[in-house]
Design an enzyme around this catalytic site. Structure first.
Site, PDB file in Angstrom:
ATOM      1  N   GLU A   1     -10.931  -4.658   3.615  1.00 28.62           N
ATOM      2  CA  GLU A   1     -10.154  -3.577   4.219  1.00 28.62           C
ATOM      3  C   GLU A   1      -9.862  -2.527   3.161  1.00 28.62           C
ATOM      4  O   GLU A   1      -9.510  -2.841   2.026  1.00 28.62           O
ATOM      5  CB  GLU A   1      -8.859  -4.099   4.837  1.00 28.62           C
ATOM      6  CG  GLU A   1      -7.905  -4.775   3.868  1.00 28.62           C
ATOM      7  CD  GLU A   1      -6.563  -5.116   4.504  1.00 28.62           C
ATOM      8  OE1 GLU A   1      -6.283  -4.689   5.632  1.00 28.62           O
ATOM      9  OE2 GLU A   1      -5.782  -5.840   3.842  1.00 28.62           O
TER      10      GLU A   1
ATOM     11  N   ASP B   1      -7.715  16.732   0.750  1.00 27.62           N
ATOM     12  CA  ASP B   1      -8.304  15.434   0.468  1.00 27.62           C
ATOM     13  C   ASP B   1      -9.748  15.690   0.052  1.00 27.62           C
ATOM     14  O   ASP B   1     -10.349  16.712   0.394  1.00 27.62           O
ATOM     15  CB  ASP B   1      -8.223  14.522   1.695  1.00 27.62           C
ATOM     16  CG  ASP B   1      -8.212  13.047   1.310  1.00 27.62           C
ATOM     17  OD1 ASP B   1      -8.633  12.720   0.185  1.00 27.62           O
ATOM     18  OD2 ASP B   1      -7.778  12.223   2.123  1.00 27.62           O
TER      19      ASP B   1
END
Length: 874
Positions: A619, A276
């Site tokens: 979010e 990542d």
């Protein structure tokens, strides 16, 4: 050529083999082994690898890999995204519903088709970019999708990117995505999928660079790993992304248990692994598990992380690590071999004529079929949670309907995160207007979290730069406005949405750039005005050299008492670091209405539709949000913002029926709404056709059949701490409380009856279990039904889920039509995970339940579900 290479029929395969044969005869004389398509990919990769220097090999182990010109290896950036449509590119593309919404369709076939279309659009972008000599980020064919982490806690902001809380549903949908995106050609990949984030990763966002996920072996193998196994072992996904956090004290990207024992040895994964982004640097910067770059980089490579995604790669230290004896060139060869294999499988070293989709051009983008499928998936995703007294569907002859709420006319809520730009996004306002025209009253009334609603009164004649209306614009290819601008021009208005990699006048690339706009504002009358500025990354507004707005990600406002005829110097500065670039400047007024004032404006309507919820502005992934209920992209509770509930209470006081449309990427705990409003429709983030799809459901042009892929809890008080990764009392499989709405729940405008459930009385351990049931549409409308099969072990003597989904099928039945649905459970479906993480099939009673939702006494009494016990014998 689009139709020729858009399928994998036998005739097309023959056509390509003929082309390949001709190419080999006429073009390959004198070529190296790696340049000749008649050789196997393994032979070609090994040949090319043997010709590369160590420095050249190391250069290929980062996401932004440079060209090796002497070997004709083109530059390539591995980083691309297609979570729900090709994302962040400089082209207009089809945007499908967010992943969690697609999961609510419970339709793997639809998801597979969506992924096939993404591969087509991605190839079109790649082919066009290659012709233009562009090789930057978000233009390649290695897509870091899907996200198959388990949505174990509703507070996780990135849960919207997943397929929900259930391993079986996630594995089925993720596998469909992989097969659709990668295709089934025996040699080439249409595109490369990547299962992420491996493994045991689902928030919190705010501590992902430091926390250590600790789970029992039971939870690891029962919940966190099954979907990854489905994609890696069965669907043959070609890529895996390791996670940011630690697992059992070691960062996931350097974790021998996950990366060596499970991924490579037990599952025999031969594809590539990427970190990542920034994850390797976290080894020594934040996790503090490694002392320096050399130990971090070498540990990641030794454990199988082949590619580092980072703008400042720790892998720069690999040469030094080799010199210090921390790893060998053989380890480097292993990683580069896997990376090159993917590129050869994508056809990057072969002529377009012999590569599937190799001749696709940008005419394939936003094709009619793709746009129609975006609408279909949006319709399939919608979940009707409540429909008291059959208020829905509404009549199109309704005299007057009111639409209010923060998401009523908001396009960005439909696109969620990790999105591309479609040419058109339909809002709920647009959708309802298409049904009832001017019989609709629209009042936004409030934003997601407050009642300060900006209303534009922008007049271009009030903004003049020199002799022309507009803004003097200076564009810089850096984030600090340094040096001379590469582009200077007049922009009529500051309102831009650019995909990463888009270019400004073919001189500025939208990545790590900055823009300064300057103009004079001369009001035509004296009044109090409000300036609005939205900047995705960082935007600033100066008035007469005074900074009045400094904002990240969201809209900010500044109010000025403007004097008629006075000239005000306006300067807007915008800085973009990565991903999409969005900036918008506007001027107008702020209207502030109390809930009661808003209600009085719409009280004469026959029905009031409230479009609320939240959005990906609140979010999402590691976001700088500090609003009540939200922290760093995650949530601290699951309640609706307070003002929305107060507004709906005022609307209910008018005596008119309220239809509540909730937009969110996660479960909401709207207890008051569930108890007091007649209709609740879960709208998710529904993609470019979301507004039309919602209107189709409201007015009965589509019969809803979506099912919740997550549990809607009443609140989070009964859940464990967010950072606790135990599955105890989490998700429908282990939650002991009473949910607000359960996993698998969803209503229809028609009624389905289950009968004639057939199972054997017993089944021998190790044998398959055949099950059938008849489903009849006993209502008044044609519609879809999702047939759900659950298994519950009654006397296993070990920790087991309350029940587990082990089969499902979405079917369409006309009014009065019946259909026999068959399931065939294998021994694995009837097995459990013991405390040591091992799979075993226990003897004893197993309850088989089938219905349109999880089994309950009420569902069984109404004929909407059936259950039977089956004995597993020796």
């Amino acid at each position: 050529m689009y139709t020729i290479f858009n399928t994998n029929t036998n005739s097309n395969c023959k056509y390509r083999f003929i082309l390949l044969a001709l190419f080999c005869i006429f073009q390959t004389a004198g070529q190296s082994i790696y340049q000749n398509p008649k050789n196997t990919i393994e032979e070609r990769v090994n040949d090319l690898l043997s010709k590369m220097t160590l420095e050249e090999k190391l250069s290929q182990m980062v996401n932004n890999s440079p060209a090796v010109e002497r070997l004709n290896i083109p530059a390539y950036n591995w980083w691309n995204e297609t979570l729900h449509g090709v994302a962040r590119s400089p082209y207009n593309v089809t945007s499908y519903p967010q992943a969690i919404a697609m999961a609510a369709s419970w339709n793997p076939a639809s998801l597979k088709t969506m992924a096939e279309y993404c591969a087509v659009e991605g190839r079109a972008i790649y082919n066009d970019s290659k012709k233009k000599g562009k090789t930057g980020i978000y233009l390649g064919l290695t897509y870091w999708s899907p996200n198959i982490n388990i949505f174990r806690d509703p507070r996780w902001g990135r849960g919207q990117e997943t397929y929900g809380e259930d391993p079986y549903l996630t594995g089925n949908l993720g596998s469909a995505f992989v097969k659709g995106l990668q295709g089934n050609d025996p040699v080439y990949l249409n595109a490369s999928a990547c299962a992420k984030h491996f493994a045991v990763h689902s928030g919190p966002e705010w501590s992902r660079s430091t926390y250590n996920a600790e789970v029992s072996k039971h939870d690891l193998w029962d919940t966190y790993l099954p979907a990854f196994r489905d994609l890696i072992v069965d669907a043959k996904v070609s890529g895996v992304m390791c996670a940011y956090n630690q697992f059992e004290g070691k960062p996931c990207c350097g974790n021998d248990i996950l990366m060596q024992d499970i991924l490579r040895k037990q599952w025999n994964f031969t594809g590539y692994v990427t970190s990542d982004c920034g994850g390797i640097g976290m080894f020594w910067k934040t996790h503090k598990t490694h002392t320096d770059k050399e130990t971090a980089a070498s540990d990641a490579v030794l454990n199988g992380t082949d590619c580092e995604c980072s703008s400042d790669p720790t892998y720069k230290a690999l040469k030094s690590a080799i010199d210090k004896g921390l790893l060998t060139q053989e380890s480097i060869d292993n990683s580069v071999r896997r990376l090159l294999t993917i590129r050869f499988r994508l056809g990057m070293f072969d002529p377009d004529e012999i590569v599937p989709l190799g001749k696709i051009d940008i005419s394939a983008l936003e094709s009619p079929a793709h746009k129609a499928h975006a609408l279909k998936m949006a319709q399939e995703s919608l979940v009707l949670l409540k429909n008291e007294n059959n208020l829905l569907p509404l009549s199109k002859k309704i005299k007057k309907i009111a639409l209010v709420g923060p998401n009523a006319d908001e396009k960005s809520v439909m696109l969620a995160n990790y999105y591309g730009y479609p040419s058109h996004v339909s809002t709920i306002l647009e959708g309802i207007q298409s049904k009832v025209g001017d019989r609709l009253i629209f009042e936004q009334g409030l934003t997601l979290v407050d009642n300060k609603v900006f209303k534009s009164s922008y007049n271009p004649k009030e903004f003049c730069s020199g002799k022309q209306d507009g803004f003097d614009a200076s564009y810089f290819q850096n984030t600090k406005f340094q040096g001379d601008p590469q582009v200077k021009r007049l922009d009529k208005k500051v309102d831009f949405k650019w995909g990463d990699g888009h270019t400004i006048d073919n001189k500025i690339i939208i990545r790590e750039m900055s823009v300064r706009w300057s103009t004079d504002y001369t009001p035509l009358k004296s009044q109090q005005v409000t300036f609005s500025l939205m900047g995705d990354d960082h935007a600033m507004l100066y008035i007469d050299d005074n900074k009045v707005i400094d904002t990240d990600l969201k809209n900010s406002y500044y109010t000025l008492k403007a004097e008629k005829g006075k000239k005000y110097k306006i300067v807007i500065e915008y800085v973009q670091f990565n991903d999409n670039a969005e900036v918008k400047f506007d001027i107008g007024i702020i209207e502030t209405l109390s809930p009661e004032e808003l209600a009085s404006r719409v009280k004469d309507a026959d029905v009031i539709v409230f479009a609320g919820g939240i959005s990906a502005q609140l979010e999402g992934e590691s976001m700088p949000v500090s609003v009540d209920g939200f922290k760093g992209g995650d949530r601290t509770h699951i309640n609706l913002p307070v003002l929305q509930t107060k507004t709906m209470q005022a609307l209910k006081a008018t005596g008119k029926p309220i239809v509540f449309i909730n937009m969110s990427g996660s479960a909401m705990g709207f207890q008051w709404e569930a108890a007091n409003l007649p209709v609740i429709l879960q709208g998710w983030y529904a993609g470019q056709a979301g507004g039309q799809a919602i209107a189709d459901v409201l007015f009965g042009d589509y019969n809803p059949a979506g099912r919740l892929p997550v549990t809607f809890y009443k609140n989070v008080n009964d859940l464990p701490d967010f950072e606790n990764y135990s599955m105890e009392n989490r998700t429908y499989r282990y939650y002991k409380g009473e949910p607000l709405y359960s996993f698998g729940y969803g209503l229809s405008y028609t009624h389905f009856v289950y009968s004639d459930l057939k199972t054997p009385v017993s089944v021998r351990k190790g044998e398959n279990l055949a099950i059938s049931v008849q489903v009849k549409n006993d209502g008044e409308m044609d519609g879809d039904e999702v047939v759900e099969l659950y298994v519950s072990h009654k006397d296993a003597g070990l920790k087991v889920p309350i029940r587990s989904l082990k089969g499902f099928e979405r079917i369409h039945l006309k009014r009065g039509e019946s259909k026999i649905i068959n399931f065939n459970l294998n021994p694995g479906d009837l097995s459990i995970i013991n405390d040591e993480g091992n799979t075993l099939q226990p003897l004893g009673s197993v309850e088989i339940s089938i219905g349109g939702s999880q089994p309950s006494v009420a569902a069984i009494k109404s004929g909407a579900a059936m259950s039977k016990l089956v004995a597993v014998t020796q």
